[in-house]
Design a protein around this motif. Sequence first.
Motif, short mmCIF file in Angstrom:
data_model
loop_
_atom_site.label_atom_id
_atom_site.label_comp_id
_atom_site.label_asym_id
_atom_site.label_seq_id
_atom_site.Cartn_x
_atom_site.Cartn_y
_atom_site.Cartn_z
N GLN A 7 14.38 -51.12 -10.39
CA GLN A 7 13.49 -52.24 -10.68
C GLN A 7 12.03 -51.78 -10.67
OE1 GLN A 7 14.59 -55.10 -7.71
NE2 GLN A 7 16.37 -55.86 -8.86
N LEU A 8 11.70 -50.94 -9.73
CA LEU A 8 10.34 -50.41 -9.65
C LEU A 8 10.02 -49.57 -10.88
CD1 LEU A 8 7.77 -50.14 -7.96
CD2 LEU A 8 8.79 -48.14 -6.88
N GLU A 9 10.98 -48.76 -11.33
CA GLU A 9 10.77 -47.96 -12.54
C GLU A 9 10.55 -48.85 -13.76
OE1 GLU A 9 14.10 -45.33 -12.92
OE2 GLU A 9 13.32 -43.90 -11.46
N GLU A 10 11.33 -49.95 -13.85
CA GLU A 10 11.15 -50.87 -14.96
C GLU A 10 9.76 -51.50 -14.92
OE1 GLU A 10 14.34 -53.68 -14.71
OE2 GLU A 10 15.87 -52.20 -15.24
N LEU A 11 9.31 -51.88 -13.72
CA LEU A 11 7.98 -52.46 -13.55
C LEU A 11 6.89 -51.46 -13.94
CD1 LEU A 11 6.24 -54.84 -12.58
CD2 LEU A 11 6.33 -53.84 -10.30
N VAL A 12 7.07 -50.21 -13.50
CA VAL A 12 6.09 -49.18 -13.85
C VAL A 12 6.06 -48.96 -15.36
CG1 VAL A 12 5.64 -46.70 -13.66
CG2 VAL A 12 6.13 -48.01 -11.61
N GLN A 13 7.23 -48.99 -15.99
CA GLN A 13 7.27 -48.82 -17.45
C GLN A 13 6.56 -49.98 -18.15
OE1 GLN A 13 11.38 -48.29 -18.49
NE2 GLN A 13 11.42 -46.14 -17.86
N LYS A 14 6.78 -51.21 -17.64
CA LYS A 14 6.12 -52.37 -18.25
C LYS A 14 4.61 -52.27 -18.07
CE LYS A 14 9.96 -55.62 -17.76
NZ LYS A 14 10.43 -56.83 -17.08
N VAL A 15 4.16 -51.92 -16.85
CA VAL A 15 2.73 -51.80 -16.59
C VAL A 15 2.15 -50.69 -17.44
CG1 VAL A 15 1.06 -51.10 -14.83
CG2 VAL A 15 2.80 -52.78 -14.28
N SER A 16 2.88 -49.59 -17.58
CA SER A 16 2.42 -48.47 -18.40
C SER A 16 2.31 -48.90 -19.86
CB SER A 16 3.38 -47.30 -18.27
OG SER A 16 3.03 -46.26 -19.13
N GLY A 17 3.29 -49.64 -20.36
CA GLY A 17 3.24 -50.14 -21.74
C GLY A 17 2.08 -51.10 -21.93
N PHE A 18 1.90 -52.02 -20.97
CA PHE A 18 0.79 -52.97 -21.05
C PHE A 18 -0.54 -52.23 -21.02
CE2 PHE A 18 -2.33 -55.65 -18.85
CZ PHE A 18 -2.42 -56.70 -19.76
N SER A 19 -0.64 -51.25 -20.16
CA SER A 19 -1.87 -50.45 -20.05
C SER A 19 -2.14 -49.73 -21.37
CB SER A 19 -1.74 -49.46 -18.91
OG SER A 19 -2.83 -48.58 -18.89
N GLY A 20 -1.11 -49.16 -21.95
CA GLY A 20 -1.28 -48.47 -23.23
C GLY A 20 -1.73 -49.43 -24.33
N GLN A 21 -1.11 -50.61 -24.36
CA GLN A 21 -1.50 -51.60 -25.37
C GLN A 21 -2.93 -52.07 -25.15
OE1 GLN A 21 1.46 -54.64 -25.03
NE2 GLN A 21 2.97 -53.54 -26.28
N THR A 22 -3.30 -52.27 -23.87
CA THR A 22 -4.67 -52.70 -23.55
C THR A 22 -5.67 -51.66 -24.02
OG1 THR A 22 -3.84 -53.89 -21.63
CG2 THR A 22 -6.19 -53.40 -21.67
N ILE A 23 -5.35 -50.39 -23.78
CA ILE A 23 -6.25 -49.31 -24.20
C ILE A 23 -6.35 -49.29 -25.72
CG2 ILE A 23 -6.48 -46.81 -24.30
CD1 ILE A 23 -5.37 -46.74 -21.44
N GLU A 24 -5.23 -49.46 -26.41
CA GLU A 24 -5.26 -49.47 -27.87
C GLU A 24 -6.11 -50.63 -28.39
OE1 GLU A 24 -1.26 -49.55 -29.36
OE2 GLU A 24 -0.76 -47.59 -28.49
N GLN A 25 -5.94 -51.83 -27.79
CA GLN A 25 -6.71 -53.00 -28.23
C GLN A 25 -8.20 -52.80 -27.94
OE1 GLN A 25 -5.74 -55.71 -29.95
NE2 GLN A 25 -3.71 -54.78 -30.12
#
Length: 185
Positions: free
Chosen positions: A118-136
Amino acid sequence: MDWSFMGSIFWKFSLGVLLLALTALAGYLCAAVGSFRNSLNSIRNTLNSVENMVNQEIGELITDVDKTVKAVNEELPELLQNLNGLTASLQGISESEIQPTVHNIQEMSGALNQSIQQLEELVQKVSGFSGQTIEQATFFRNQIAVSLADIVSLWQGIKAGWDSFTATQPHDPEEGTPIDDAPNE
């Protein structure tokens, strides 16, 4: 002078030198063989003394091993009895304490593995969100930079046009007439 006499003396002298050289070579070979024989005798004597020492040491070692084997054979039944008792005690401890502990550890490790997933899934979601935020943010920054560059370029164009316009206009404060109303010459 007689050439045959000279040839005879030369022949005898050469033969004498050759015989002396062969005698010296034979003497050297005899000395080398004698030295080699002495070396072989020395090696044989050394090997004999080593053999005697090894035989004595091995004999003592075999005697010691024999005594040790006899002592172990005398104490072996008691040792086996103690070992059987120890095995029974370990089996009892294993059944009463170790197996339940292992079961609890397995349950805890399963729960821990699930939490880690579950923690890995959360980290992946946060990492994806962070990547999208940086792209935006990069996209908007680039858009703002282009817009600011356009505004600055427009302003420089207007300023250059105004400067050009004011430079071509005559400045005659006394007449106060516009350029279009001025008489043509």
